[in-house]
Write a protein that holds these residues in place. Structure first.
Motif, short mmCIF file in Angstrom:
data_model
loop_
_atom_site.label_atom_id
_atom_site.label_comp_id
_atom_site.label_asym_id
_atom_site.label_seq_id
_atom_site.Cartn_x
_atom_site.Cartn_y
_atom_site.Cartn_z
N TRP A 254 2.84 1.86 -3.36
CA TRP A 254 1.84 2.28 -4.35
C TRP A 254 1.44 3.75 -4.12
O TRP A 254 1.43 4.57 -5.03
N ASP A 255 1.15 4.06 -2.88
CA ASP A 255 0.77 5.44 -2.53
C ASP A 255 1.93 6.41 -2.77
O ASP A 255 1.72 7.59 -3.05
N CYS B 222 0.84 -1.20 0.00
CA CYS B 222 0.00 0.00 0.00
C CYS B 222 0.88 1.25 0.00
O CYS B 222 0.64 2.20 -0.75
N GLY C 183 -9.33 -2.57 -3.21
CA GLY C 183 -8.70 -1.26 -3.37
C GLY C 183 -8.20 -1.06 -4.78
O GLY C 183 -8.59 -1.79 -5.69
N ASP D 5 -1.82 6.65 2.49
CA ASP D 5 -1.65 5.56 3.46
C ASP D 5 -2.97 5.16 4.11
O ASP D 5 -3.12 5.25 5.32
N ASN E 27 -0.98 -5.27 1.56
CA ASN E 27 -2.19 -4.47 1.77
C ASN E 27 -2.66 -3.92 0.44
O ASN E 27 -1.85 -3.58 -0.42
N ASP E 28 -3.98 -3.79 0.28
CA ASP E 28 -4.51 -3.04 -0.85
C ASP E 28 -4.60 -1.57 -0.41
O ASP E 28 -4.39 -1.26 0.78
N SER E 29 -4.84 -0.67 -1.35
CA SER E 29 -4.87 0.76 -1.02
C SER E 29 -6.20 1.39 -1.43
O SER E 29 -6.70 1.12 -2.52
N THR F 207 -4.66 -5.33 6.83
CA THR F 207 -5.90 -4.81 6.26
C THR F 207 -6.91 -4.60 7.38
O THR F 207 -6.81 -5.23 8.44
N HIS G 18 -5.17 1.76 4.14
CA HIS G 18 -5.18 0.37 3.70
C HIS G 18 -6.59 -0.07 3.34
O HIS G 18 -7.55 0.34 3.98
#
Ligand code: FE
Ligand code: FE
Ligand code: ZN
Length: 285
Positions: free
Chosen positions: A185-186, A182, A236, A228, A217-219, A261, A230
């Motif tokens: 990606w963020d 997450c 996400g 940030d 984690n997905d975002s 998550t 999750h």
């Protein structure tokens, strides 16, 4: 239940002690776990129960767990310009590491902190200096810096910033990195369209050999969102396909992978089953 051929696990509550947590993880089909050693928002920690720690050590060994991860309280700011805040962070990290000495061979993960109004280089030097005080040649815990989303003035939102910290550390074999899907990606690393490219960049800047743990984690936000937040896996902007490519990637598949998550242990167990089924389906397709 699907065989957990990967070292998948989740963040669990430490409130009922070490052994209870290990049993809970094993019952949920996990092969690793993460936990706070104290209140994540405060300073307080119960005295360490040595017998309970020893019982967990045996349990993890008997159940072939991958290394487990203790997470530092996330309100610490080890690179604060305020000396008192820094001293409190140092005190808590060193107390946590004393506790982790009872669980040798495992991991201790912390957030590098927020630089606030300091120039970026100052925060990096402060964190490295702290690590040089905390790490000792005889310790058997590997201390990990977590890749951060770059929210506000967070340090660790780029791979090069993590490298700048790591290259100043004297005891190189005591430090590593935890890669949070997450957060990267963020921070703007597109692990959905170009996981190999992101891992190449990580390898160039930090070195894949330093990678010791994945936070899976997905975002809730798009790539580069720097928020940030999750999301449950598959719910996400990263999505189940990309997350499963992380789990099965040859450079990553042997690492402990921890879900953070927003759900409880039963929810995490269900998510892990979905991940393993998804991977199996891809493999037989
Ligand atoms: Fe974290
Ligand atoms: Fe994380
Ligand atoms: Zn996070």
């Amino acid at each position: 239940m699907e065989q957990n051929a990967y070292a998948l696990g989740a963040h669990l509550s430490f409130s009922k002690g070490f052994l209870h947590m290990g049993r809970e993880a094993a019952a949920a089909g996990m092969r690793t776990m993460q936990f706070f050693l104290r209140n994540p928002r405060g300073a307080g920690a119960k005295p360490l129960d040595e017998a309970d720690a020893a019982a967990l050590r045996d349990f993890l060994c008997e159940h072939s767990f991958a290394p487990v991860v203790a997470h530092a309280p996330y309100t610490l700011n080890p690179c604060s310009p305020d000396e008192r805040v820094r001293a409190l962070a140092a005190e808590m990290l060193s107390d946590d590491l004393r506790r982790m000495a009872h669980l040798p061979g495992n991991l201790y993960n912390f957030h590098p902190g927020s630089r606030l109004k300091q120039p970026p280089g100052d925060a990096v030097k402060t964190i490295a200096a702290l690590l040089n005080r905390l790490l000792t040649p005889d310790m058997r815990t590997t201390v990990l810096l977590e890749t951060m989303a770059g929210k506000g003035s967070e340090v660790g939102g780029t791979f090069s910033e993590l490298r700048a910290i790591l290259e100043r550390v004297e005891l190189q074999d005591k430090v590593g990195v935890c890669f949070d899907t997450c957060h990267v990606w963020d921070a703007g690393y597109d692990i959905v369209r170009d996981l190999d490219g992101v891992l190449d960049a990580f390898d160039r800047e930090v070195g894949l050999s330093r990678l010791r743990c994945i936070h899976l984690n997905d975002s809730l936000n798009p790539c580069g969102g720097r928020k940030d937040r999750h999301a449950l896996l598959g719910e996400g902007h990263i999505g189940m396909d990309a997350l499963c490519r992380v789990v099965t990637h040859p450079a990553l598949c042997a690492l402990p992978m921890v879900l953070e998550t927003p759900t409880d242990t039963a929810g995490h167990a269900a998510e892990l089953r979905v991940v393993l089924r998804h991977i199996q389906k891809e493999e037989t397709a």
